[in-house]
Design an enzyme around this catalytic site. Structure first.
Site, PDB file in Angstrom:
ATOM      1  N   ARG A 190       0.864  -1.180   0.089  1.00 50.74           N
ATOM      2  CA  ARG A 190      -0.002   0.077  -0.063  1.00 50.74           C
ATOM      3  C   ARG A 190       0.770   1.229   0.077  1.00 50.74           C
ATOM      4  NH1 ARG A 190      -0.919   4.953   2.209  1.00 50.74           N
ATOM      5  NH2 ARG A 190      -0.280   3.911   4.075  1.00 50.74           N
ATOM      6  N   ASP A 191       1.670   1.512   1.058  1.00 52.26           N
ATOM      7  CA  ASP A 191       2.208   2.780   1.088  1.00 52.26           C
ATOM      8  C   ASP A 191       3.439   2.639   0.188  1.00 52.26           C
ATOM      9  OD1 ASP A 191       3.017   5.413   2.146  1.00 52.26           O
ATOM     10  OD2 ASP A 191       3.594   4.647   4.264  1.00 52.26           O
ATOM     11  N   HIS A 201       5.424   3.448  12.587  1.00 48.92           N
ATOM     12  CA  HIS A 201       5.463   3.437  11.402  1.00 48.92           C
ATOM     13  C   HIS A 201       6.518   4.532  10.926  1.00 48.92           C
ATOM     14  CE1 HIS A 201       3.533   3.734   7.185  1.00 48.92           C
ATOM     15  NE2 HIS A 201       4.170   4.736   7.250  1.00 48.92           N
ATOM     16  N   HIS A 242       9.460   6.512   8.354  1.00 48.45           N
ATOM     17  CA  HIS A 242       9.996   6.990   7.291  1.00 48.45           C
ATOM     18  C   HIS A 242      11.471   7.044   7.240  1.00 48.45           C
ATOM     19  CE1 HIS A 242       6.475   7.328   4.311  1.00 48.45           C
ATOM     20  NE2 HIS A 242       6.043   6.431   5.342  1.00 48.45           N
ATOM     21  N   CYS A 250       9.015  10.261  -0.950  1.00 46.30           N
ATOM     22  CA  CYS A 250       8.583  11.361  -0.101  1.00 46.30           C
ATOM     23  C   CYS A 250       8.023  12.461  -1.051  1.00 46.30           C
ATOM     24  CB  CYS A 250       9.653  11.935   0.650  1.00 46.30           C
ATOM     25  SG  CYS A 250       8.885  13.479   1.646  1.00 46.30           S
ATOM     26  N   ASN A 271       9.589   4.670   3.234  1.00 45.15           N
ATOM     27  CA  ASN A 271       9.388   4.054   4.305  1.00 45.15           C
ATOM     28  C   ASN A 271      10.873   3.273   4.909  1.00 45.15           C
ATOM     29  OD1 ASN A 271       6.708   3.524   2.723  1.00 45.15           O
ATOM     30  ND2 ASN A 271       6.197   3.330   4.880  1.00 45.15           N
TER      31      ASN A 271
END
Lengths: 312, 312
Positions: A15-16, A207, A209, A240, A249
């Site tokens: 997803r991310d 979570h 990054h 980003c 991430n």
């Protein structure tokens, strides 16, 4: 430094990570990667988001992806749901967990979902009801938890307020989302302390990054604080939107390597994970920041005659 | 977690970083970068190595580089010296500190300098004498301190033995060189403990590579152990001869960003350092792994209207 002996790693790459890619990745390729993560022993995967297909075309295939996932091995399949409509779709697809998200800062929430933080929180009540009826646990993610790219510092009181609301709605857990890589050791400590006090019933996850290179240093702080849930993405996918060339991430393979080297269990087969990371590079069509997949594990030894060493 | 309040950062970029570059970088460009590091407040710089020009052509200009460095601002200029001949040249150039190096493992030392570890240690006595006569302090660096790419694990006793020899020769300090990025939290703790006991008079420094992505996590462990000297390279220059595409030394800008965010003093102007990192990319002619130079510091805020954010 840490008492944590076992960590639950969530791979948010499908997803991310993939969401940020320019190439529209076919559902079949996402499914194949997710099933390989499951086969590698990754215990929890953020598989997709039931967001509007118009808003994020990369995730328009949420139902198709869900339908292809191997559910026989017990990995927890979590998905983002932005609102009641998304929750209905997610419940229909039989997700194991729903994750709602709101930014800690008003301006980021406005930019991201065009609502005030209060409007987002109110909207979660509908999600909680739908999820409750379907007996699906809900987690709340706080985006920009350690800093907002528009507003700067985020007061820990803000995190406490939002987490308390999550708890009051019956959510089981919350995640601190370091959306643009602004977390630092002191902000992590302050955020964890504030939420721990305000919403003690919630599990807490981190979570991170790696936008500013210190993602795994922040993991060390999280471990020191006793946090045992971390989110990362295969290959370090993500990027980003504010910084071309910056990483996304933290990388799952590098995280798992670090944890295993510290004697912390994850249940994950790192060799399989490294192979997945390499193949994700092929899927996205450009180099990814993950390091262990390029360098190998530390005891992957080399032939003395095959290399010329550098001095010192 | 840490009691360290002030850290001495050594930028090894001009030597360890640039040495790995294919393009032969002119002395004038190295001098300009070193003088900018000094202007940015970097307190110690590994400027070059007085190694044989045949062995490392990139460093054949050691004397020329030394002659161009601004010595008026008090930055410590350290240089590697492989042997007595190098020590004589270094002393003639008026270096502030000499650094000798030996690998913890026999096979890496053989590959690197074609000597046994004992032969290297014996040879340092001549360096110590030359340095002593010139009143120049000597540091000893132990390469492959946390693992050898040919042999695997390095016993802490090996580090203790070598550090004790350094101390007996009157050296002032030692550095753990994580030559190919094999350091992990437990190996760092074990190595520091062993040397602290065997050679308590020596200062200890940590030189990490980010080959497996966990360089700054290892810095967190070093800080927790009370270590206040770290070596890094501008832009994260360096690379790894064993892993094409892997990163090199930990990046100075990212390290300094982490330290400053933790409230640890370095005396360094991070803005100036970030500008140097960007310019080093131009000098070497390819992207470098440093992150903060690309993403900016965490409170470098963005215009809401100028970006489209990613969800969650």
């Amino acid at each position: 430094m840490t008492q944590v002996r076992k960590v639950e790693v969530t791979d948010v790459g499908p997803r991310d990570g993939l969401q940020a890619e320019k190439r529209l990745i076919p559902a079949a390729e996402k499914i194949a990667l997710i099933n390989r993560l499951i086969d590698a022993g990754v215990p929890r995967i953020e598989a997709t988001s039931f967001v509007s297909p118009k808003a994020v075309p990369q995730l328009a295939d949420a139902a198709e992806v869900m339908a292809g996932i191997d559910r026989s091995k017990g990995a927890i399949i979590a998905t983002l749901v932005p609102n009641g409509r998304g929750a209905i779709r997610a419940a229909e697809c039989g997700v194991d967990e729903m994750v709602v998200f709101v930014s800690a800062s008003e301006s980021h929430n406005k930019k991201n979902v065009n609502r005030s933080v209060e409007e987002s929180l109110k909207g979660f009540e509908e999600v909680a009801k739908i999820a409750g009826d379907a007996k699906i646990p809900v987690h709340g993610a706080i985006a920009t938890a350690f800093g907002c790219p528009f507003e700067g510092n985020v007061a820990p009181e803000r995190l406490a307020m939002i987490a308390k609301r999550f708890q009051d709605m019956g959510f089981v857990g919350m995640t601190f989302g370091d959306t643009t890589g602004m977390a630092t050791p002191p902000t992590v400590r302050a955020g964890v302390a504030a939420v721990r006090e305000a919403a003690p019933k919630l599990t807490m996850g981190l979570h991170f990054h790696n936008t500013r290179g210190i993602g795994l240093a922040n993991v060390m702080v999280g471990l020191d604080e006793g946090i045992d849930k971390y989110e990362s993405s295969f290959g370090g996918t993500g990027g980003c939107p504010f910084a071309p060339g910056a990483t996304g991430n933290i990388c799952t393979e590098d995280l798992v390597y670090l944890l295993h080297e510290m004697g912390i269990e994850t249940g994950i087969d790192l060799r399989k994970l490294m192979a997945i990371g390499c193949d994700v590079e092929t899927v996205v069509g450009h180099p990814l920041p993950g390091q262990v997949m390029k360098a190998g594990q530390r005891l992957d030894l080399h032939d003395m005659d095959a290399v010329r060493t550098a001095e010192g």
